[in-house]
Design an enzyme around this catalytic site. Structure first.
Site, PDB file in Angstrom:
ATOM      1  N   GLU A   1      18.009 -18.030  -6.308  1.00  0.00           N
ATOM      2  CA  GLU A   1      17.758 -16.730  -6.596  1.00  0.00           C
ATOM      3  C   GLU A   1      17.162 -16.852  -8.133  1.00  0.00           C
ATOM      4  O   GLU A   1      16.181 -16.194  -8.380  1.00  0.00           O
ATOM      5  CB  GLU A   1      18.811 -15.820  -6.585  1.00  0.00           C
TER       6      GLU A   1
ATOM      7  N   LYS B   1       6.558  -4.160  -3.959  1.00  0.00           N
ATOM      8  CA  LYS B   1       8.012  -3.998  -4.037  1.00  0.00           C
ATOM      9  C   LYS B   1       8.460  -3.995  -2.642  1.00  0.00           C
ATOM     10  O   LYS B   1       9.438  -4.526  -1.999  1.00  0.00           O
ATOM     11  CB  LYS B   1       8.312  -2.663  -4.476  1.00  0.00           C
TER      12      LYS B   1
ATOM     13  N   ASN C   1      -1.902   1.738   5.701  1.00  0.00           N
ATOM     14  CA  ASN C   1      -0.868   0.887   5.196  1.00  0.00           C
ATOM     15  C   ASN C   1      -0.770  -0.072   6.579  1.00  0.00           C
ATOM     16  O   ASN C   1      -0.723   0.248   7.658  1.00  0.00           O
ATOM     17  CB  ASN C   1       0.404   1.457   4.986  1.00  0.00           C
ATOM     18  N   GLY C   2      -0.525  -1.398   6.238  1.00  0.00           N
ATOM     19  CA  GLY C   2      -0.312  -2.452   7.349  1.00  0.00           C
ATOM     20  C   GLY C   2      -1.419  -2.941   7.665  1.00  0.00           C
ATOM     21  O   GLY C   2      -2.399  -3.247   7.087  1.00  0.00           O
TER      22      GLY C   2
ATOM     23  N   CYS D   1       0.977  -1.165   0.110  1.00  0.00           N
ATOM     24  CA  CYS D   1      -0.108   0.014  -0.054  1.00  0.00           C
ATOM     25  C   CYS D   1       0.940   1.364  -0.091  1.00  0.00           C
ATOM     26  O   CYS D   1       2.027   1.287   0.291  1.00  0.00           O
ATOM     27  CB  CYS D   1      -0.861   0.090   1.295  1.00  0.00           C
TER      28      CYS D   1
ATOM     29  N   HIS E   1      17.157 -38.183  -5.578  1.00  0.00           N
ATOM     30  CA  HIS E   1      16.737 -38.635  -4.059  1.00  0.00           C
ATOM     31  C   HIS E   1      15.091 -38.275  -4.399  1.00  0.00           C
ATOM     32  O   HIS E   1      14.553 -38.306  -3.307  1.00  0.00           O
ATOM     33  CB  HIS E   1      17.240 -38.064  -2.991  1.00  0.00           C
TER      34      HIS E   1
ATOM     35  N   GLU F   1       8.919 -15.710 -10.326  1.00  0.00           N
ATOM     36  CA  GLU F   1       8.044 -14.269 -10.120  1.00  0.00           C
ATOM     37  C   GLU F   1       7.593 -13.445 -11.235  1.00  0.00           C
ATOM     38  O   GLU F   1       6.517 -12.990 -10.985  1.00  0.00           O
ATOM     39  CB  GLU F   1       8.926 -13.632  -8.873  1.00  0.00           C
TER      40      GLU F   1
ATOM     41  N   TRP G   1      -3.152  -2.816  -1.435  1.00  0.00           N
ATOM     42  CA  TRP G   1      -2.719  -4.217  -1.553  1.00  0.00           C
ATOM     43  C   TRP G   1      -3.515  -4.968  -0.820  1.00  0.00           C
ATOM     44  O   TRP G   1      -2.961  -5.038   0.247  1.00  0.00           O
ATOM     45  CB  TRP G   1      -1.193  -4.355  -1.605  1.00  0.00           C
TER      46      TRP G   1
ATOM     47  N   ARG H   1       5.151   0.091  -6.061  1.00  0.00           N
ATOM     48  CA  ARG H   1       5.188  -0.629  -4.956  1.00  0.00           C
ATOM     49  C   ARG H   1       4.281  -1.895  -4.994  1.00  0.00           C
ATOM     50  O   ARG H   1       4.243  -2.979  -4.261  1.00  0.00           O
ATOM     51  CB  ARG H   1       4.636   0.282  -3.547  1.00  0.00           C
TER      52      ARG H   1
ATOM     53  N   LYS I   1      13.609 -15.642  -9.198  1.00  0.00           N
ATOM     54  CA  LYS I   1      13.307 -14.430 -10.372  1.00  0.00           C
ATOM     55  C   LYS I   1      12.427 -14.809 -11.439  1.00  0.00           C
ATOM     56  O   LYS I   1      11.392 -14.287 -11.994  1.00  0.00           O
ATOM     57  CB  LYS I   1      14.775 -14.200 -10.761  1.00  0.00           C
TER      58      LYS I   1
HETATM   59  C1  F6R Z   1      12.072 -10.666  -5.061  1.00  0.00           C
HETATM   60  C2  F6R Z   1      12.292  -9.543  -4.215  1.00  0.00           C
HETATM   61  C3  F6R Z   1      11.739  -9.808  -2.804  1.00  0.00           C
HETATM   62  C4  F6R Z   1      12.537  -9.007  -1.700  1.00  0.00           C
HETATM   63  C5  F6R Z   1      11.857  -9.242  -0.354  1.00  0.00           C
HETATM   64  C6  F6R Z   1      12.666  -8.401   0.875  1.00  0.00           C
HETATM   65  O1  F6R Z   1      12.703 -10.190  -6.259  1.00  0.00           O
HETATM   66  O2  F6R Z   1      12.552  -8.368  -4.509  1.00  0.00           O
HETATM   67  O3  F6R Z   1      11.905 -11.100  -2.527  1.00  0.00           O
HETATM   68  O4  F6R Z   1      14.025  -9.342  -1.834  1.00  0.00           O
HETATM   69  O5  F6R Z   1      10.821  -8.968  -0.271  1.00  0.00           O
HETATM   70  O6  F6R Z   1      12.635  -7.200   0.562  1.00  0.00           O
HETATM   71  P1  F6R Z   1      13.756  -6.266   1.104  1.00  0.00           P
HETATM   72  O7  F6R Z   1      15.134  -6.499   0.405  1.00  0.00           O
HETATM   73  O8  F6R Z   1      13.521  -5.033   0.674  1.00  0.00           O
HETATM   74  O9  F6R Z   1      13.738  -6.536   2.500  1.00  0.00           O
END
Ligand code: F6R
Length: 607
Positions: free
Chosen positions: A482, A602, A99-100, A2, A505, A489, A75, A27, A486
């Protein structure tokens, strides 16, 4: 997640609020809304979906001259992402954006029902608005009403609140979720993120946790929860914290991958002196580092993958146990803080609620905390005992790329620092790795990026599949984790990372010619074993895409991306950039919204 923007000033604010919402779009959100106050009457307009839809809808209303308003991107957490649950929520004379999460919002329902309030949404927000309104009715004092309501509400949240009969002021609350005050000439703003402030705002205040603000045209006041006045700590708004531009790139994600070499260079330069790691600028207590008998790491998502990478290196260089745990599980697994230990948290945004909660837990237990953070003055940066900043610049794309690359480079340097402080790495060796990281790495990442077409060529066939494995051993397994995150997502391909030796396994049963495998092999010590795993899956029909140095075994691989010649510690980081480009181009080929993948935000400011 949000986003909040509020304006109290001298100019009609409708467009200021809309621009703020556009700036907060990155975000992640699913609905948006605005409340403007004019002649003691709210005009509230909400819409599902994009901010542009809200703007379109607003055209049906007469343009407002209101100079007081709040707006929000939501959100969904409580109730489906529709108009009825979008913010602002109005109860009586009170309009509120939030927010929250409020955990005990149900407790407010009987109190409000008894006073004849009815509910029009499924949200926790509406209950909070009701409670504030009820206490406002009883006291006639906005501050008293807000503080009383907040004492009843449990959770982690930020509010912007307006009252219909108060034409000059907006109230802000910060209890767990970030909220900032933008300071202008004859105007004040509230926002969850500096990106939302208009370009001419050059100063801001990050509200302290547990504080209430009152903003108005000629300034602002800050209070603690018992309504004692508190002092503000004004900061300049720097270029990095402002809204971002694509600078000619089609997507932020691609732009940010292309920024990696410069970001690594800038970050490492801040922590190297005379050719050796030097973290004195971070304020990290060297005497504590020298005594460490173990280390805990907590982070989320991509940052956690950087944490696992750090665990590998610190254990290798220091021979002390490192416990890495996703931050959302950290406290539930009741961490054992034994001996001389410390907590390292890693976060791009510095606002991730789970990571913040892990940090707070460690602090409660008296454990020394170090944060690796990208956003200055963020909550985690302010609360940790020492902060090592990544200077990655603003990251807008929801999928983190350059922040991860910079984190892995910086954590490599930090591990080296720990090793040389404690004498487990010689000065000469430290100097050599330091040189490779700071000089060679940015150049080699550039080389990888220059071969983007080669990566794109790997993606055509992958983009037509619905599943994929990433396999690797040792540190490469973390790069795979990772890479898989990527890919899944942003392209929605069900990509899973597996330690290369673990497939047989059980999960090797999934392998078929519809199940491509991306193998990462950067370490000489495991090259042959990984090569055997590549042959195992290839002989069962999988198309294997190998990311490895040119002189590593390649049989069984359908396509190879040969990593540039570089010192071995750099190779996993280079492989990570390849996997980022691979995810980007695969998602593009599948027609996905690369910068804003579905359901994601984000900055994840709820636990
Ligand atoms: C994936 C991604 C998330 C963030 C996670 C932590 O591409 O960006 O997995 O890495 O939400 O976010 P931060 O680093 O802001 O604590």
């Amino acid at each position: 997640m949000c986003g909040i923007i509020g304006y109290a000033g001298k100019s009609p604010c409708q467009n200021i609020l809309l621009s703020g919402l556009y700036a907060l779009e990155y975000r992640g959100y699913d609905s948006a809304g605005i409340a403007l106050l004019d002649n003691e009457r709210f005009t509230i307009i909400k819409s599902r979906g994009e901010v542009s839809r809200l703007e379109e809808k607003m055209k049906a209303f007469q343009a407002s001259e209101s100079t007081l308003g709040i707006a929000h991107t939501r959100w969904a957490t409580h109730g489906e992402p529709g108009e009825r649950n979008a913010h602002p929520h109005k109860m009586g004379k009170t309009a509120l954006v939030h927010n929250g999460i409020i955990e005990n919002y149900k407790e407010a329902e009987p109190i409000l029902a008894e006073k004849c309030y009815t509910f029009c949404s499924d949200t926790d927000t509406e209950r909070a608005a009701g409670l504030i309104d009820l206490y406002y009715r009883e006291t006639g004092d906005p501050l008293a009403a807000i503080s009383r309501a907040c004492k009843k509400l449990r959770g982690s949240y930020a509010f912007a609140v307006m009252f219909e009969d108060r034409e000059n002021e907006i109230y802000g609350v910060r209890l767990g979720s970030p909220l900032l005050i933008g300071v202008g000439d004859g105007e004040s703003l509230l926002a969850s993120d500096t990106a939302a402030f208009p370009a001419h705002i050059d100063r801001y205040i990050a509200m302290e946790d547990g504080s209430i603000s009152r903003i108005f045209r000629d300034g602002f006041q800050l209070f603690d929860m018992s309504l004692a006045k508190i002092k503000a700590n004004e900061q300049p708004l720097t270029q990095i914290s402002r809204g971002a531009h694509k600078d000619g790139y089609e997507h932020f994600m691609r732009k940010e991958i292309h920024e990696e070499p410069a970001a690594v260079l800038k970050t490492l330069a801040a922590y190297i002196k005379n050719g050796l790691p030097d973290f004195s600028a971070s304020g990290v207590d060297t005497s504590i580092l020298k005594q460490l008998s173990s280390l805990h790491i907590a982070a989320c998502g991509t940052a956690m993958h950087a944490g696992l990478f750090a665990k590998f290196l610190i254990e290798k260089f220091l021979r002390i146990p490192v416990f890495a745990e996703v931050a959302s599980e950290f406290r539930y697994n009741e961490p054992i803080f034994d001996g001389n230990t410390a907590l390292l948290v890693i976060s791009q945004s510095g606002e991730t609620a789970d990571t913040l909660a892990a940090l707070r837990l460690a602090k409660e237990r008296g454990i020394y905390s170090i944060a690796v953070v990208n956003v200055p003055c963020s909550s985690i940066a302010r609360e940790a005992d020492a902060v090592i900043y990544t200077h990655a610049g603003r990251e807008v794309s929801v999928a983190s790329t350059k922040a991860y690359t910079v984190q892995t480079a910086l954590l490599s340097l930090f591990a080296l620092h720990l090793g040389s402080l404690r004498g487990s790495i010689s000065q000469k060796e430290a100097q050599k790795i330091c040189f490779s990281l700071s000089r060679e790495l940015p150049e080699k990442i550039d080389e990888v990026i220059a071969r983007e077409d080669e990566v794109r060529a790997l993606c055509h066939s992958i983009s037509q599949k619905e599943s994929a494995f990433f396999i690797g051993r040792g540190v490469d397994a973390h790069i795979c984790a990772e890479g898989a995150l990527k890919l899944k997502e942003i392209s929605y391909i069900n990509a899973q990372a597996y330690p290369a030796g673990e497939l047989k396994h059980g999960t090797i049963s999934l392998i078929s010619n519809d199940f491509p495998v991306i193998a990462v092999s950067t370490q000489l010590c495991s090259a042959e074993k990984t090569a055997a795993n590549v042959r195992e899956v290839a002989s069962r029909g999988a198309d294997v895409y190998l990311i490895a140095p040119a002189d590593f075994p390649q049989d069984g691989a359908k396509r190879v991306f040969a990593l540039p010649k570089a010192a071995e510690p750099l190779l996993p980081i280079l492989a990570a950039t390849v996997t980022q480009l691979l995810a980007y181009h695969t998602a593009l080929l599948r027609g996905c919204n690369v910068d804003k993948p579905r359901n994601l935000a984000k900055s994840v400011t709820v636990e």
